[in-house]
Design a protein around this motif. Structure first.
Motif, PDB file in Angstrom:
ATOM      1  N   TYR A 145      49.905  46.784  40.517  1.00 49.12           N
ATOM      2  CA  TYR A 145      49.167  47.751  41.322  1.00 49.12           C
ATOM      3  C   TYR A 145      49.264  47.298  42.779  1.00 49.12           C
ATOM      4  O   TYR A 145      48.932  46.162  43.103  1.00 49.12           O
ATOM      5  CB  TYR A 145      47.699  47.820  40.889  1.00 49.12           C
ATOM      6  N   PHE A 146      49.713  48.221  43.646  1.00 48.85           N
ATOM      7  CA  PHE A 146      49.989  47.878  45.045  1.00 48.85           C
ATOM      8  C   PHE A 146      48.869  48.382  45.942  1.00 48.85           C
ATOM      9  O   PHE A 146      48.681  49.579  46.111  1.00 48.85           O
ATOM     10  CB  PHE A 146      51.326  48.485  45.467  1.00 48.85           C
ATOM     11  N   HIS A 147      48.118  47.439  46.535  1.00 46.76           N
ATOM     12  CA  HIS A 147      47.003  47.745  47.431  1.00 46.76           C
ATOM     13  C   HIS A 147      47.420  47.625  48.893  1.00 46.76           C
ATOM     14  O   HIS A 147      48.526  47.191  49.205  1.00 46.76           O
ATOM     15  CB  HIS A 147      45.849  46.770  47.185  1.00 46.76           C
ATOM     16  N   GLY A 148      46.474  47.933  49.787  1.00 45.10           N
ATOM     17  CA  GLY A 148      46.676  47.720  51.216  1.00 45.10           C
ATOM     18  C   GLY A 148      46.263  48.914  52.037  1.00 45.10           C
ATOM     19  O   GLY A 148      46.465  50.062  51.629  1.00 45.10           O
ATOM     20  N   ASN A 149      45.686  48.659  53.219  1.00 52.55           N
ATOM     21  CA  ASN A 149      45.204  49.760  54.059  1.00 52.55           C
ATOM     22  C   ASN A 149      46.244  50.222  55.074  1.00 52.55           C
ATOM     23  O   ASN A 149      46.021  51.197  55.777  1.00 52.55           O
ATOM     24  CB  ASN A 149      43.925  49.331  54.800  1.00 52.55           C
ATOM     25  N   ASN A 150      47.382  49.512  55.163  1.00 49.13           N
ATOM     26  CA  ASN A 150      48.414  49.935  56.112  1.00 49.13           C
ATOM     27  C   ASN A 150      49.788  49.520  55.595  1.00 49.13           C
ATOM     28  O   ASN A 150      50.515  48.773  56.254  1.00 49.13           O
ATOM     29  CB  ASN A 150      48.155  49.345  57.500  1.00 49.13           C
ATOM     30  N   LYS A 151      50.129  50.011  54.420  1.00 47.71           N
ATOM     31  CA  LYS A 151      51.428  49.692  53.839  1.00 47.71           C
ATOM     32  C   LYS A 151      52.536  50.271  54.720  1.00 47.71           C
ATOM     33  O   LYS A 151      52.471  51.422  55.140  1.00 47.71           O
ATOM     34  CB  LYS A 151      51.541  50.275  52.421  1.00 47.71           C
ATOM     35  N   SER A 152      53.553  49.467  54.971  1.00 42.50           N
ATOM     36  CA  SER A 152      54.661  49.949  55.800  1.00 42.50           C
ATOM     37  C   SER A 152      55.537  50.906  54.998  1.00 42.50           C
ATOM     38  O   SER A 152      55.462  50.972  53.755  1.00 42.50           O
ATOM     39  CB  SER A 152      55.505  48.769  56.278  1.00 42.50           C
ATOM     40  N   LEU A 153      56.385  51.626  55.703  1.00 37.07           N
ATOM     41  CA  LEU A 153      57.312  52.530  55.031  1.00 37.07           C
ATOM     42  C   LEU A 153      58.229  51.744  54.096  1.00 37.07           C
ATOM     43  O   LEU A 153      58.506  52.192  52.973  1.00 37.07           O
ATOM     44  CB  LEU A 153      58.131  53.297  56.074  1.00 37.07           C
ATOM     45  N   ALA A 154      58.679  50.583  54.548  1.00 39.76           N
ATOM     46  CA  ALA A 154      59.549  49.758  53.708  1.00 39.76           C
ATOM     47  C   ALA A 154      58.816  49.301  52.447  1.00 39.76           C
ATOM     48  O   ALA A 154      59.399  49.266  51.355  1.00 39.76           O
ATOM     49  CB  ALA A 154      60.038  48.540  54.497  1.00 39.76           C
TER      50      ALA A 154
END
Length: 474
Positions: A145-154
């Motif tokens: 499960y991939f979290h984060g408040n500012n995931k980059s496009l990459a």
């Protein structure tokens, strides 16, 4: 708190008598030392059958020492507690931000747990470990499960390539994913929607994430619009909701309240045609860093969360969703200690005595960042009683580089091995090269065997990424 007289009568041995019990008798997060800790015939602290003094001699100092038995025990206690207390399906995923490396990922995966990752680097580490274990692409996708408040496009593109579930945090990310999905035929993006539940708990303000004034997640009043938008995007497979209220939490009520809030929104999503199947309550269970700390056991925490979710579902006549939890600190924190070597000493009459070690804020930034407290012992003289009060200073060029203030210890000598307890979570993962110090090694111990799982950095490593323009050479 113990009085000065009581403290001075104590020794390192007392931490084993009062703070640590055998595996299975105590929840690992309630133990100050790893479950296998004991004193050997040389009066030295031993963990996983390995003498700490010998480990430092072999692998250097500072040194992270990770007890495999304690880590595995915590994984099993979470898994078995959910099997006992939750009548629907459940899933435990390790919050790998606590400490991400190939060895830990492999151990956690072998215990049947999945993974919460918050960056491309954590995702890459997890992928590598699971591939080395022989898992198929489909199995790997189901575990992450991939979290984060500012995931980059990459990072988003990597997540789509892997096929893991993306925990959508905000409108920018949601619309970026929709755009990526619409550009690819037949893509099916598994997502959870993260929101802030408005539940506050008593922990450090930097690690509170459930209150409304948080950088994480959609505000609750946005969810109708969010659900409506998702329902109109054919590329999304919206599987459920996610919320996380903070870290190092001792209170049980906030997590129990969370179940009611989430199930209410779970039901609301159905009115938009979204068939949700997963309810992720995050993690946050605290560990025992000091003698005064009294966190709930893993069993207590799981029981309270499970009962609150089932009660909320029963009152609405809803089937039980797959209940997901994301423990990090309570899995790895108590499984590791950090060993230092004592060096210089400075005595200020009638004020303070500083005892310095060969590490500090670069291998453990939590005291200077969160004012975190720890317990520690002189590992090579465990039975000696405490006779002096000292402040343990790090070696960095920073006045605030203090590991612990006013701690009672035996009379220390240069070369003594000082062991700080409960350093498995956010110590190695937040370590830095401040003052150009190489980051320490980490060893995994079990049944008298010590295996290097993270190599000590060298001075060459410190300049490996440096580049010197040609014009500066003339």
């Amino acid at each position: 708190m113990l009085s000065t007289e009581q403290r001075k009568s104590r020794s390192g041995q007392d931490y084993l008598e009062k703070g640590t019990l055998k595996e299975g008798e105590r929840s690992p997060n309630q133990s100050l030392l790893p479950l296998t800790a004991k004193i050997n015939n040389h009066d030295c602290l031993e963990i996983g059958g390995c003498d700490l003094k010998t480990l430092v001699k072999q692998f250097g100092s500072p040194l992270y020492v990770l007890d495999e038995v304690t880590l595995r025990s915590a994984c099993r206690q979470y898994r078995e507690a959910f099997n006992r207390h939750y009548q629907g399906p459940s899933k435990i995923i390790y919050a790998s931000k606590a400490w991400s490396c190939l060895a830990i990922t492999s151990i956690v995966a072998s215990e049947g747990l999945g993974f919460d990752v918050v960056s491309g680097g954590e995702l890459y580490t997890t992928l590598n470990a699971l591939e080395k274990m022989g898992l198929t692409s489909e199995q790997i996708a189901q575990q992450i499960y991939f979290h984060g408040n500012n995931k980059s496009l990459a990072e988003l593109k990597l997540a789509l390539e892997v096929g893991c579930t993306i925990v959508v945090d905000n409108w920018f990310e949601l619309k970026t994913l929709a755009k990526l999905g619409n550009q690819t035929a037949s893509i099916n993006i598994p997502i959870l929607v993260r929101f802030t539940p408005g539940i506050e708990c008593h922990t450090h303000e930097y690690i509170q994430t459930g209150h409304l004034d948080s950088k994480f997640g959609f505000d609750p009043h946005q969810l109708d619009t969010v659900f409506n938008y998702i329902s109109q995007q054919s590329c999304f497979d919206c599987r459920g909701l996610h919320a996380h209220i903070g870290s190092q939490i001792f209170e049980e009520q906030p997590h129990q309240d969370l179940g009611e809030v989430m199930v209410e929104l779970f039901q609301k999503a159905q009115s938009y045609g979204l068939v949700l199947q997963e309810l992720n309550v995050g993690g946050g269970l605290g560990i025992r860093y000091t003698e005064d700390d009294d966190p709930p056991s893993i069993e207590q925490w799981v029981k309270g969360v499970s009962q609150s979710v089932m009660k909320a579902c029963d009152s609405r006549q809803l089937p039980y969703p797959q209940l997901i939890a994301e423990p990090g600190r309570s899995l790895i924190g108590s499984a590791c200690v950090t060993s230092y070597t004592i060096g210089s000493r400075k005595e200020i009459p009638q004020q303070r005595t500083y005892v310095a070690v060969d590490g500090g804020m670069s291998d453990n930034p939590r005291p200077i960042t969160y004012q975190s407290l720890y317990c520690l012992v002189v590992a090579n003289r465990m039975s000696e009683t405490c006779t002096e009060t000292v402040t343990i200073a790090g070696k960095h060029c920073e006045s605030g580089d203090i590991l612990i203030h006013n701690v009672q210890l035996p009379q220390t000598r240069p070369g003594d091995i000082l062991v700080v307890m409960g350093t498995g979570a956010y110590n190695h993962s937040m370590a830095s090269n401040y003052n150009r110090l190489p980051r320490p090694a980490a060893v995994l111990v079990k049944d008298g065997e010590a295996n290097l799982v993270v190599k000590r950095e060298t001075h060459d490593d410190l300049i490996r990424q440096d580049r010197l323009p040609e014009r500066l050479l003339s």
